[in-house]
Design a protein around this motif. Structure first.
Motif, mmCIF file in Angstrom:
data_model
loop_
_atom_site.group_PDB
_atom_site.id
_atom_site.type_symbol
_atom_site.label_atom_id
_atom_site.label_comp_id
_atom_site.label_asym_id
_atom_site.label_seq_id
_atom_site.Cartn_x
_atom_site.Cartn_y
_atom_site.Cartn_z
ATOM 1 N N GLU A 192 36.102 -15.028 -8.224
ATOM 2 C CA GLU A 192 36.865 -16.273 -8.184
ATOM 3 C C GLU A 192 37.098 -16.764 -6.761
ATOM 4 N N TRP A 193 36.923 -15.892 -5.776
ATOM 5 C CA TRP A 193 37.051 -16.339 -4.380
ATOM 6 C C TRP A 193 35.933 -17.302 -3.993
ATOM 7 N N HIS A 194 34.860 -17.319 -4.765
ATOM 8 C CA HIS A 194 33.737 -18.215 -4.481
ATOM 9 C C HIS A 194 33.703 -19.405 -5.436
ATOM 10 N N THR A 212 34.452 -27.083 -0.972
ATOM 11 C CA THR A 212 34.447 -25.766 -0.346
ATOM 12 C C THR A 212 34.700 -24.737 -1.452
ATOM 13 N N THR A 213 35.153 -23.568 -1.087
ATOM 14 C CA THR A 213 35.460 -22.518 -2.053
ATOM 15 C C THR A 213 36.914 -22.089 -1.890
ATOM 16 N N VAL A 214 37.368 -21.215 -2.769
ATOM 17 C CA VAL A 214 38.735 -20.690 -2.647
ATOM 18 C C VAL A 214 38.913 -20.021 -1.283
ATOM 19 N N ALA A 215 37.945 -19.218 -0.871
ATOM 20 C CA ALA A 215 38.039 -18.563 0.437
ATOM 21 C C ALA A 215 38.020 -19.599 1.560
ATOM 22 N N GLY A 216 37.242 -20.679 1.395
ATOM 23 C CA GLY A 216 37.223 -21.728 2.402
ATOM 24 C C GLY A 216 38.553 -22.437 2.533
ATOM 25 N N ALA A 266 31.768 -19.071 11.131
ATOM 26 C CA ALA A 266 31.462 -17.976 10.215
ATOM 27 C C ALA A 266 29.955 -17.885 10.020
ATOM 28 N N SER A 267 29.383 -16.699 10.271
ATOM 29 C CA SER A 267 27.945 -16.505 10.085
ATOM 30 C C SER A 267 27.577 -16.367 8.619
ATOM 31 N N GLU A 268 28.537 -15.995 7.772
ATOM 32 C CA GLU A 268 28.316 -15.846 6.342
ATOM 33 C C GLU A 268 29.426 -16.587 5.605
ATOM 34 N N PRO A 269 29.231 -16.876 4.307
ATOM 35 C CA PRO A 269 30.298 -17.546 3.548
ATOM 36 C C PRO A 269 31.595 -16.743 3.578
ATOM 37 N N ILE A 328 43.569 -24.477 -5.772
ATOM 38 C CA ILE A 328 42.959 -23.192 -6.121
ATOM 39 C C ILE A 328 43.255 -22.837 -7.572
ATOM 40 N N ALA A 329 44.508 -23.031 -7.980
ATOM 41 C CA ALA A 329 44.884 -22.699 -9.360
ATOM 42 C C ALA A 329 44.075 -23.503 -10.364
ATOM 43 N N ALA A 330 43.832 -24.783 -10.063
ATOM 44 C CA ALA A 330 43.020 -25.603 -10.958
ATOM 45 C C ALA A 330 41.576 -25.110 -10.997
ATOM 46 N N ALA A 331 41.077 -24.626 -9.868
ATOM 47 C CA ALA A 331 39.685 -24.167 -9.807
ATOM 48 C C ALA A 331 39.468 -22.880 -10.580
ATOM 49 N N VAL A 332 40.473 -22.011 -10.622
ATOM 50 C CA VAL A 332 40.313 -20.717 -11.306
ATOM 51 C C VAL A 332 41.082 -20.673 -12.620
#
Length: 460
Positions: A192-194, A212-216, A266-269, A328-332
């Motif tokens: 879910e972080w992605h 973006t993503t949750v982590a973003g 950030a070199s990676e997501p 975030i809550a809506a996304a997950v």
């Protein structure tokens, strides 16, 4: 030589002895279960009268009417009749009431207790009380904590033993909202972080968005909170190891530039690993303002194009934290409640105080109508009555012609009524201005200009 089995199950000829043929013996049919209470009589040789064809049954000689014959089977007891309850003493039955209320007794104990309750009024009353208590224990409840629970627990604890280093009241919303978001993040899994998240805001009169993503999103909060950290002389996440990074650096001018710079670094997501530095920074901010003393609230925090005093900057960061937590809550697909009423009121108040300056900026850009009546700084001028309903609501008077003027009910030319949460969603750029107001009255141009100015407060 061994032959087939005969009717008696023995080897040999057709009769098992001397080869003389005879018909195989066929066993008599077995009685069905339904015939157990009325067994079928044995049938005799052909020509024997059927006893069922006889008239009324006559008792055997020497036996009284109704007396069972030794040849008649005893009646089959009803299987529903269980064993009689065990004989237990009053003390034992009373000690079983708790287990009975929890339905933890055996069948025999349950029967004994319920039989006792029909005879003993004190035990019956106690059983009812215990059953009601069990009902409270097993009631269905929402798994999500009441957003006010933390505040109530802290208030009760501080009432018993006040903190030696109290948290400033204006830092309370930030402390609460970062804790609530952190609880949400602890409750979601790695995939879910992605999950994709859409960040929306208004530029001019049109809505824009960035995916973006949750982590973003957490990285975005981490980057913008760094503005407050740098103003307090703490480490800036954009410039590790540099305390109090200068705000005039190219990537330190405003929230959007800082976020883009951190995302590019950030070199990676981004993954869930961003949660720890974000939460550590939030703890450090709260701890620092608690130890800094009373004057720290007036410290200026630069946001690029404008600045806010620290007391307002932390309320703004609390607002941003709640808005993005809701994203975030809506996304997950996670339930999330608005802030506590007192905290929501502070967020609405900050937005209402920023509206005159936002309206003036739009007027300079040609996006709002010209001023009608100019007054001296500090004097009352034309005003819009902003009525915010629900939790955190109140009444504000927005100066329309100059940010230096003072809003006044005596100079009211228009009124707008909104729900508190809907007003915050408008300020966050989550709903269009034309859909926000629940009620409008008075000067239509003033109403439109103020609603669009509220939406213009939004940003990434």
């Amino acid at each position: 030589m061994t032959g087939p089995l005969d009717g008696d199950g023995r080897d040999g000829g057709p009769d098992g002895r001397d080869g003389v043929g005879r018909a195989p013996r066929i066993p008599a049919p077995r009685r069905a279960a339904d015939d157990a209470a009325h067994p079928a009589p044995e049938t005799g040789p052909p020509g024997t009268p059927d006893p069922r064809d006889a008239g009324p049954h006559q008792p055997e000689p020497g036996r009284e009417p109704g007396e069972l014959s030794p040849r008649e089977p005893a009646p089959v007891p009803d299987p529903s009749d269980g064993p009689p309850p065990p004989a237990l003493s009053h003390a034992v039955l009373k000690s079983l009431l708790g287990a009975w209320a929890l339905t933890a007794c055996s069948a025999e104990e349950t029967a004994a207790v319920e039989a006792h309750l029909t005879e003993c009024a004190p035990c019956a009353d106690e059983a009812l009380r215990l059953r009601d208590a069990v009902g409270l224990l097993h009631s269905e409840r929402d798994l999500d904590l009441d957003p006010l629970l933390r505040s109530r627990v802290l208030e009760n604890c501080l009432g018993r033993r006040p903190a030696r280093i109290p948290l400033p009241g204006w830092a309370g919303p930030y402390d609460a909202e970062t804790a609530r978001l952190d609880a949400l993040l602890r409750d979601i899994g790695e995939p879910e972080w992605h999950a994709p998240v859409r960040l929306g805001w208004y530029e001019g009169d049109r809505g824009v968005d960035r995916r973006t993503t949750v982590a973003g999103v957490i990285a975005h909060l981490y980057a913008v909170d760094g503005l407050v950290a740098a103003a307090l002389g703490l480490d800036d996440p954009l410039h590790p190891g540099v305390r109090g990074a200068p705000a005039d650096l190219p990537d330190g001018r405003g929230p959007t530039g800082r976020t883009e710079a951190l995302w590019r670094s950030a070199s990676e997501p981004w993954t869930r690993a961003v949660r720890d530095p974000w939460r550590d920074q939030a703890h450090t901010l709260v701890r620092t303002v608690s130890f800094a003393g009373h004057g720290v609230g007036d410290l200026s925090v630069p946001y690029g194009a404008f600045s806010l005093p620290l007391r307002d900057a932390l309320v703004e960061r609390a607002f941003e934290c709640w808005v993005h937590a809701d994203d975030i809550a809506a996304a997950v697909d996670y339930p999330y409640e608005p802030p506590a009423g007192t905290h929501l009121h502070g967020m609405v108040d900050l937005a209402a105080r920023l509206l005159p300056a936002a309206l003036a900026d739009r007027r300079r850009a040609g996006l709002a109508g010209p001023p009608r009546t100019l007054v001296e700084a500090g004097a009352p001028g034309r005003s819009l009555h902003l009525e915010v309903e629900g939790a955190g609501g109140g009444h504000w008077y927005i100066a329309l012609d100059s940010p230096a003027a003072v809003g006044s009910p005596d100079h009211e030319v228009a009124q707008v009524a909104l729900d508190g949460v809907e007003f915050c969603r408008l300020v966050a750029g989550r709903i269009p201005p034309e859909e926000a107001a629940a009620g409008q009255d008075g000067d239509r141009e003033a109403v439109r200009d103020v609603l669009l100015a509220a939406a213009s407060l939004s940003r990434m």
